[in-house]
Design a protein around this motif. Structure first.
Motif, short mmCIF file in Angstrom:
data_model
loop_
_atom_site.label_atom_id
_atom_site.label_comp_id
_atom_site.label_asym_id
_atom_site.label_seq_id
_atom_site.Cartn_x
_atom_site.Cartn_y
_atom_site.Cartn_z
N ARG A 97 23.26 31.51 1.29
CA ARG A 97 23.71 30.41 0.45
C ARG A 97 23.19 30.57 -0.97
NH1 ARG A 97 24.26 24.17 1.48
NH2 ARG A 97 24.10 23.37 -0.64
N GLY A 98 24.10 30.50 -1.93
CA GLY A 98 23.73 30.61 -3.34
C GLY A 98 23.48 32.03 -3.80
N ARG A 99 23.55 33.01 -2.88
CA ARG A 99 23.28 34.40 -3.24
C ARG A 99 24.51 35.30 -3.08
NH1 ARG A 99 18.30 36.51 -0.09
NH2 ARG A 99 19.07 35.20 1.62
N ILE A 100 25.51 34.84 -2.34
CA ILE A 100 26.80 35.53 -2.26
C ILE A 100 27.83 34.65 -2.94
CG2 ILE A 100 28.65 36.19 -0.66
CD1 ILE A 100 26.59 37.38 1.17
N SER A 101 28.58 35.24 -3.86
CA SER A 101 29.47 34.45 -4.71
C SER A 101 30.79 34.10 -4.06
CB SER A 101 29.73 35.21 -6.01
OG SER A 101 28.53 35.49 -6.69
N ALA A 102 31.29 34.96 -3.17
CA ALA A 102 32.62 34.74 -2.59
C ALA A 102 32.72 35.44 -1.25
CB ALA A 102 33.71 35.26 -3.53
N TYR A 103 33.58 34.89 -0.39
CA TYR A 103 33.82 35.46 0.93
C TYR A 103 35.31 35.75 1.09
CZ TYR A 103 29.07 34.13 2.15
OH TYR A 103 27.71 34.02 2.17
N GLU A 104 35.62 36.98 1.50
CA GLU A 104 36.99 37.39 1.76
C GLU A 104 37.16 37.45 3.28
OE1 GLU A 104 40.10 41.00 0.54
OE2 GLU A 104 38.03 41.01 -0.18
N ILE A 105 38.12 36.70 3.78
CA ILE A 105 38.30 36.58 5.23
C ILE A 105 39.22 37.68 5.73
CG2 ILE A 105 38.98 35.05 7.11
CD1 ILE A 105 38.47 32.69 5.20
N TRP A 106 38.61 38.70 6.33
CA TRP A 106 39.28 39.87 6.89
C TRP A 106 39.71 40.82 5.77
CZ3 TRP A 106 38.63 39.42 12.06
CH2 TRP A 106 39.09 40.45 12.88
N ASN A 107 40.36 41.91 6.15
CA ASN A 107 40.84 42.92 5.22
C ASN A 107 42.13 43.52 5.75
OD1 ASN A 107 40.53 45.07 3.03
ND2 ASN A 107 40.49 46.36 4.87
N GLU A 108 43.17 43.52 4.92
CA GLU A 108 44.47 44.13 5.22
C GLU A 108 44.97 43.71 6.60
OE1 GLU A 108 44.35 48.34 4.31
OE2 GLU A 108 44.31 47.89 2.15
N GLU A 109 44.94 42.41 6.82
CA GLU A 109 45.36 41.83 8.09
C GLU A 109 46.86 41.96 8.36
OE1 GLU A 109 45.22 38.72 4.84
OE2 GLU A 109 43.83 40.23 5.62
N ASN A 110 47.59 42.45 7.38
CA ASN A 110 49.05 42.58 7.54
C ASN A 110 49.46 43.93 8.12
OD1 ASN A 110 48.12 43.65 4.99
ND2 ASN A 110 50.26 43.96 4.43
N ILE A 111 48.51 44.82 8.45
CA ILE A 111 48.88 46.12 9.02
C ILE A 111 48.13 46.35 10.33
CG2 ILE A 111 49.49 47.14 6.80
CD1 ILE A 111 46.79 48.60 6.83
N HIS A 112 48.74 47.19 11.18
CA HIS A 112 48.19 47.44 12.50
C HIS A 112 46.78 48.02 12.44
CE1 HIS A 112 52.44 47.03 13.68
NE2 HIS A 112 51.97 46.73 14.88
N GLY A 113 46.50 48.81 11.42
CA GLY A 113 45.19 49.44 11.35
C GLY A 113 44.04 48.46 11.29
N PHE A 114 44.31 47.23 10.85
CA PHE A 114 43.25 46.24 10.70
C PHE A 114 43.47 44.96 11.48
CE2 PHE A 114 42.61 48.97 7.02
CZ PHE A 114 41.23 49.17 7.06
N TRP A 115 44.66 44.78 12.05
CA TRP A 115 44.90 43.59 12.89
C TRP A 115 45.74 44.01 14.07
CZ3 TRP A 115 43.28 38.43 11.78
CH2 TRP A 115 43.69 37.47 12.71
N MET A 116 45.06 44.20 15.20
CA MET A 116 45.72 44.62 16.43
C MET A 116 45.81 43.44 17.41
SD MET A 116 46.60 47.84 16.29
CE MET A 116 46.60 48.52 17.95
#
Length: 348
Positions: A97-116
């Motif tokens: 808390r207060g030390r990480i500026s932003a959170y990205e929820i998952w990565n490249e969820e639109n392709i099979h390589g990252f969302w199976m």
């Protein structure tokens, strides 16, 4: 994030030396909690501590469930134990808390390589619904970013917005690698990029009046020796500089280059040679040019209309000018083709 401490520290120090004060890195669940309740924060703590000591903001990627939380599958399968997912999110966000500026929820969820086994916008938005409230509760000051889409994927982004993701995030994100925007075209495509960013801005406005930001959380060129996709180090530097100046004139809010450092010495490995630093940490020309860009354009506050540029073939001309905080101008001029020409620059 799991690099040995000395390499991690050198990477962050090189970022700071170039004037780059954002880093995107993965806080994968499978690395942090490989067995239920057995948390391992040593590497993550080192990254956060070192980044903060250098004034670098962190965009942390949340994802990568361990097998015990997603039915025994690899980390590119979404969680099946949603309560355990919420505990993971709560544990990470409260710890930093207060030390990480932003959170990205998952990565490249639109392709099979990252969302199976199959990408699903509705399933992804459901995961975001089970994530954002926890982030907001544990760290109200942190921004929430949609997982960066591979390429632009207009249909997937439209589906996410239709499903209400605008109410759940502060920024949408995508990865405009040039070859994903126009097939096998590895050039910067400046005019097309401007259209793409404008189109995303328009699409957002059709679903919400909320001032959603646009974050480009990956783009880049590999310098592997396979052509294509590889480009020479000189071409990489030129393409990066052209792209950064071009993006500065769009409504994109943040741009992350992929990536800082070549992961190995293998010149034929495309994935491992996107860096602006070689594997031995020596600087490619792209590192020096990015450092120059930040030094010259980093304090730009707005686009300027006081500069006129002309040449014999204006259809291939790129001319960008910006007002700086000290009242001076920063100007970038180049041609999109390889034909020699002469430019005339006039300050009005």
């Amino acid at each position: 994030m799991l690099y040995e401490p000395s390499k991690m520290e050198r990477q962050l120090e090189k970022l700071a030396d170039a004037g780059i004060f954002w880093v995107r890195t993965c806080f994968a669940w499978c690395d942090l909690e490989p067995q239920r309740g057995a948390w391992r924060f040593e590497s993550a703590d080192r990254v956060v501590q070192k980044a903060r000591s250098l004034g670098i903001n962190i965009l942390a990627i949340l994802g990568g469930p361990p097998g015990w939380a997603n039915g025994g599958y690899p980390p590119n399968y979404p969680p099946t134990d949603i309560e355990a997912w919420k505990t993971y999110v709560r544990t990470v966000v409260s710890r930093y808390r207060g030390r990480i500026s932003a959170y990205e929820i998952w990565n490249e969820e639109n392709i099979h390589g990252f969302w199976m086994p199959s990408p699903s916008a509705s399933d992804y938005v459901s995961l975001v619904r089970n994530t954002t409230p926890t982030i907001r509760q544990e760290d109200p000051g942190a921004k929430v970013v949609m997982g960066g889409l591979a390429g632009l994927d207009p249909s997937y982004m439209d589906s996410c917005l239709k499903a209400g993701i605008a109410d759940l995030v502060d920024a949408v994100a995508f990865h405009p690698y040039p070859e994903t925007l126009r097939f096998m075209n590895y050039t910067p495509q400046e005019d097309h990029i401007r259209f793409v960013v404008g189109w995303v801005r328009w699409l957002i406005s059709t679903y919400t009046s909320k001032n959603l930001e646009i974050w480009l959380t990956e783009f880049g060129w590999t310098t592997c020796t396979n052509f294509p996709p590889g480009v020479s180090e000189d071409t990489q530097a030129s393409y990066i500089l052209r792209s950064l100046i071009n993006y500065a004139g769009t409504s994109a809010d943040k741009v992350f280059y992929y990536n800082l450092w070549d992961a190995n010495h293998n010149p034929y490995d495309a994935e491992s040679n996107y860096g602006i630093l070689r594997n031995d940490f020596s600087e490619k020309r792209s590192y020096r040019w990015m450092k120059s860009f930040i030094s010259l354009f980093g304090e730009a506050v707005s686009r300027s209309d006081s500069v006129t540029v002309s040449c014999s073939n204006p259809s291939t001309l790129e001319a960008h000018s910006f007002n700086l905080q000290d009242g001076s101008l920063a100007v970038g001029v180049w041609k999109r083709d390889d034909v020699s020409d002469t430019a005339t620059i006039r300050v009005n």
